[in-house]
Each structure stands twice: as structure tokens, then as C-alpha cells.
Design a protein around this motif. Sequence first.
Motif, PDB file in Angstrom:
ATOM      1  N   SER A  81       0.811  -1.221   0.000  1.00  0.00           N
ATOM      2  CA  SER A  81       0.000   0.000   0.000  1.00  0.00           C
ATOM      3  C   SER A  81       0.844   1.271   0.000  1.00  0.00           C
ATOM      4  CB  SER A  81      -0.948   0.004   1.206  1.00  0.00           C
ATOM      5  OG  SER A  81      -0.233  -0.085   2.421  1.00  0.00           O
ATOM      6  N   HIS A  82       2.081   1.206   0.511  1.00  0.00           N
ATOM      7  CA  HIS A  82       2.909   2.415   0.597  1.00  0.00           C
ATOM      8  C   HIS A  82       4.133   2.382  -0.315  1.00  0.00           C
ATOM      9  CE1 HIS A  82       1.284   3.528   4.884  1.00  0.00           C
ATOM     10  NE2 HIS A  82       0.457   3.870   3.906  1.00  0.00           N
ATOM     11  N   SER A  83       4.276   1.344  -1.131  1.00  0.00           N
ATOM     12  CA  SER A  83       5.475   1.257  -1.974  1.00  0.00           C
ATOM     13  C   SER A  83       5.526   2.377  -2.999  1.00  0.00           C
ATOM     14  CB  SER A  83       5.536  -0.107  -2.659  1.00  0.00           C
ATOM     15  OG  SER A  83       4.412  -0.291  -3.509  1.00  0.00           O
ATOM     16  N   VAL A  84       4.391   2.717  -3.609  1.00  0.00           N
ATOM     17  CA  VAL A  84       4.374   3.802  -4.607  1.00  0.00           C
ATOM     18  C   VAL A  84       4.632   5.135  -3.927  1.00  0.00           C
ATOM     19  CG1 VAL A  84       2.951   5.004  -6.301  1.00  0.00           C
ATOM     20  CG2 VAL A  84       2.837   2.514  -6.125  1.00  0.00           C
ATOM     21  N   VAL A 109       9.974   6.306   7.615  1.00  0.00           N
ATOM     22  CA  VAL A 109       9.262   5.137   8.125  1.00  0.00           C
ATOM     23  C   VAL A 109       9.540   4.989   9.621  1.00  0.00           C
ATOM     24  CG1 VAL A 109       9.126   2.613   8.066  1.00  0.00           C
ATOM     25  CG2 VAL A 109       9.230   3.922   5.930  1.00  0.00           C
ATOM     26  N   VAL A 110       8.476   4.756  10.385  1.00  0.00           N
ATOM     27  CA  VAL A 110       8.597   4.423  11.804  1.00  0.00           C
ATOM     28  C   VAL A 110       8.048   3.013  11.970  1.00  0.00           C
ATOM     29  CG1 VAL A 110       7.952   5.017  14.164  1.00  0.00           C
ATOM     30  CG2 VAL A 110       8.299   6.839  12.476  1.00  0.00           C
ATOM     31  N   LEU A 111       8.902   2.082  12.326  1.00  0.00           N
ATOM     32  CA  LEU A 111       8.515   0.678  12.449  1.00  0.00           C
ATOM     33  C   LEU A 111       8.294   0.351  13.921  1.00  0.00           C
ATOM     34  CD1 LEU A 111       8.050  -2.096  11.236  1.00  0.00           C
ATOM     35  CD2 LEU A 111      10.536  -2.466  11.267  1.00  0.00           C
ATOM     36  N   LEU A 112       7.026   0.109  14.283  1.00  0.00           N
ATOM     37  CA  LEU A 112       6.667  -0.305  15.638  1.00  0.00           C
ATOM     38  C   LEU A 112       6.444  -1.815  15.613  1.00  0.00           C
ATOM     39  CD1 LEU A 112       4.074   2.439  16.679  1.00  0.00           C
ATOM     40  CD2 LEU A 112       6.566   2.480  16.907  1.00  0.00           C
ATOM     41  N   ARG A 113       7.203  -2.544  16.424  1.00  0.00           N
ATOM     42  CA  ARG A 113       7.138  -4.004  16.370  1.00  0.00           C
ATOM     43  C   ARG A 113       6.790  -4.592  17.723  1.00  0.00           C
ATOM     44  NH1 ARG A 113      12.106  -6.903  14.560  1.00  0.00           N
ATOM     45  NH2 ARG A 113      10.604  -8.524  14.048  1.00  0.00           N
ATOM     46  N   ALA A 116      10.613  -4.770   5.055  1.00  0.00           N
ATOM     47  CA  ALA A 116      10.272  -3.363   5.259  1.00  0.00           C
ATOM     48  C   ALA A 116      11.518  -2.486   5.222  1.00  0.00           C
ATOM     49  CB  ALA A 116       9.547  -3.202   6.597  1.00  0.00           C
ATOM     50  N   ARG A 117      12.563  -2.951   5.887  1.00  0.00           N
ATOM     51  CA  ARG A 117      13.818  -2.180   5.868  1.00  0.00           C
ATOM     52  C   ARG A 117      14.371  -2.090   4.446  1.00  0.00           C
ATOM     53  NH1 ARG A 117      14.961  -6.008  10.123  1.00  0.00           N
ATOM     54  NH2 ARG A 117      14.348  -5.133  12.149  1.00  0.00           N
ATOM     55  N   GLU A 118      14.325  -3.195   3.734  1.00  0.00           N
ATOM     56  CA  GLU A 118      14.855  -3.211   2.364  1.00  0.00           C
ATOM     57  C   GLU A 118      14.079  -2.260   1.463  1.00  0.00           C
ATOM     58  OE1 GLU A 118      15.651  -6.398  -1.289  1.00  0.00           O
ATOM     59  OE2 GLU A 118      14.967  -7.097   0.677  1.00  0.00           O
ATOM     60  N   LEU A 119      12.743  -2.246   1.595  1.00  0.00           N
ATOM     61  CA  LEU A 119      11.933  -1.358   0.762  1.00  0.00           C
ATOM     62  C   LEU A 119      12.237   0.099   1.070  1.00  0.00           C
ATOM     63  CD1 LEU A 119       9.612  -0.870  -1.252  1.00  0.00           C
ATOM     64  CD2 LEU A 119       8.031  -0.981   0.684  1.00  0.00           C
ATOM     65  N   ALA A 120      12.318   0.437   2.358  1.00  0.00           N
ATOM     66  CA  ALA A 120      12.575   1.833   2.733  1.00  0.00           C
ATOM     67  C   ALA A 120      13.956   2.277   2.245  1.00  0.00           C
ATOM     68  CB  ALA A 120      12.453   1.991   4.248  1.00  0.00           C
ATOM     69  N   ALA A 173      14.654   7.068   5.229  1.00  0.00           N
ATOM     70  CA  ALA A 173      15.163   6.745   6.565  1.00  0.00           C
ATOM     71  C   ALA A 173      14.115   5.947   7.337  1.00  0.00           C
ATOM     72  CB  ALA A 173      15.510   8.024   7.316  1.00  0.00           C
ATOM     73  N   ILE A 174      14.589   5.174   8.303  1.00  0.00           N
ATOM     74  CA  ILE A 174      13.677   4.324   9.074  1.00  0.00           C
ATOM     75  C   ILE A 174      14.047   4.384  10.550  1.00  0.00           C
ATOM     76  CG2 ILE A 174      15.084   2.269   8.656  1.00  0.00           C
ATOM     77  CD1 ILE A 174      12.432   0.659   8.608  1.00  0.00           C
ATOM     78  N   SER A 175      13.051   4.538  11.403  1.00  0.00           N
ATOM     79  CA  SER A 175      13.212   4.490  12.855  1.00  0.00           C
ATOM     80  C   SER A 175      12.488   3.248  13.352  1.00  0.00           C
ATOM     81  CB  SER A 175      12.611   5.735  13.517  1.00  0.00           C
ATOM     82  OG  SER A 175      13.139   6.922  12.977  1.00  0.00           O
TER      83      SER A 175
END
Length: 375
Positions: free
Chosen positions: A280-283, A313-317, A330-334, A340-342
Amino acid sequence: MLDESLLDDPEALARADRRALLRGAAEAGARVRTAVRHAAEAGIPDLKPDGRPRAVLIAGPGLAATGVAELLGTLGGPSCPVTRLTPSGVAPAAGALRWELPGWAGPVDLLLVATPDGTEPGLELLIDQAYRRGCTVAAVAPAGSPLTEAVAGAHGLFVPMASAPYEHDEPLAASAPGVLWALLTPLLSLLDRTGLVSAPPESLQKVADRLDHVAERCGPAIAAYSNPAKTLAAELAEALPVIWTEGASAGPAGRRFTAALAELAGRPALTAELPEALASHSVLLAGALAAGADPDDFFRDRVEEAQALHARVVLLRDRPIGGISAAPAARELALSHDTAISELEPEEGDELETLAELIAVTDFAAVYLALASGA
């Protein structure tokens, strides 16, 4: 623009915090303990229900009731449907909102009312309607509010909302850190008695302890370099937060973070759950919001020109089910789109504890972002 120097100045943060948001975040653990005491004084531990309700209906204004309904639904799982009754009306003001029971609601259903206001005539009408239908009614609202009499008239259970004296001066923000726990905790105690969720007193004590632990790690006196909430606020300063969640508990925490950013900090954010978020967010990440979208960005005059808004990107796991995780993808896509990813992941604990930690850290982050950006 974010004033990052403010983040490491506790006195300046205190002066900027006119809505006592930091104090509310720091006192979340104490709020849980007070709410547990109020629930006990209302007689919840002594209840002996005849059985589980067929359905749980939740009513209340705005984001406060939405958050409570979503969290109870997540914690309850498939054992009993939890439905939030969406109000209608011409404005969000207390007197303009109206709620209606679904046509099937009756004696085997439970109506929960959660409001930090307690003056909504529409909720009083709903309680009366529930009484006439035979529904069991329970409510959490400020002590002495008009809702108290409405619940008593319906022979329902009323629990005073745990509040602080400084909150009585002005209307509470629905996303204020203390509001969620003040409304949610007594209802967790009630649903524990019905067997819909597992939230015994010892579990709620662990939640309060975890919230205290987060307050120690994320408080205003802790420097930004070792403070996860301040770090996240600084990382989101000039970014559009794209919040991806993984795990049952992380989903509601991510949606609450989105609501808190909008209401407290005036910042838009997007949220989605993994792995669907990757599609849904790749584009979006490949478009103009990607950090690598502007090849001339290196030569941009950062003094004269406004900084471009880029996604972060903020990744809550939470712990992924069965050990299967979409986080590496997810990390690879970002990173493939220079985005950047948090990442935030709670310490070990039961579902309530890990959920509380994710909510508490992101609450602090939303408050810091609001204060440092002058919201």
C-alpha cells in the motif's frame, strides 16, 4: 521548524508545556494505579457475572473512545465482538453528538461508556435507551458529571475517571497521555471479571511499573542521545511519518501515535500494518516524498529555500506470530528508496506490558514534537 535545543532544556520544556502534556505522560503509571483503586472502590473485583456478554458496545466522544474500543477489541481477540458506536451530529461539541444502539442490542449485551467530559446529553439518552432494552451499562467519566446520575438511573456501574487537579482548568485533549489510561484501566478490570480479557490486578500493576520505567527513560531530564522519545521526535521534525506496525499490539499503538501526532503536534501521518504496508505504501515511497526523489537536493540553498518534506518510516514491532517477520522486507523497501527508518520494539513482557510501552514511548515522542515545534 523544530527547536532541537529545547529538547535538552528541561526548564524550557516546562515553560512551553502549557497543556501539562509532559506531566500527564510522566504520571501515566500513577494514573493506572489510581484507576485500579477507583475500580475497586466501585466494586468491580466483587462482581460475579452470570456469563460473558454476547457483544460489547463502546460509546464516547472522539479519539478517546476510539482508542479504548480498539485496544479492548485487540486484547479481547475473537472471544467477543467489541463495537464502537459512532456518533452522529453537526459538530464535535458535547451537546451536538448523538449515539444509537444497533437494532439487535438487548439484555445479553454490555454497553460501556467512556468519556473524559461527562456532559454529553447524547450519552445520557443512549444510557436510557440501553436501560429500556435491558442492556447492562457501565461508564467511566469524571466524578460529579451529569453522566453519573444517568448511570445510576439505569442501575448501571459508574467508575470515576482518575484525573489530576491541573486537568480541571481546561478541556482535555482526547489524545492526552493520561486520558487513555484513566478510561481504559477500569474497563480492563471489568472485562477481566467477565472473562473477556486477562487483566488481573497484578497485570495492571505490571503495566503501571512499565509506564514508570518508560517515564524514567523518556523524561525531560534525560538527554536526547539516550532518550528514545526525544530521538524519535527529532527524527520526525521535517518528515512525514509513515508508521508501519507488526504484531497484534503494535497496530493499535501505531494508530494512536498517528492520532496523537495530529491532535497534539498538528502533524499528519500515515499508518498501515505489515506486511500489507509494503504494497500500500510502496508507490508513496517511490514518489515525490522519497528522500532520493530530488537529485538536486544536495545543491539546494537550505537557508533561503524551505526544506522539502520527505517520508520517514517508523517501524513499531511487537513479537511477530510464529517468528515470521516482515521487518527485513520493510527495511529493504525503505532503504531502496533512500527513505530513513526508525524502529521501536518493546522489552519482554506480556501483551498488556508491551502495548503499554509502545504507547508510552510514542506518547512522549508526540509531546516532544508538539513542544519543540511550538504546537
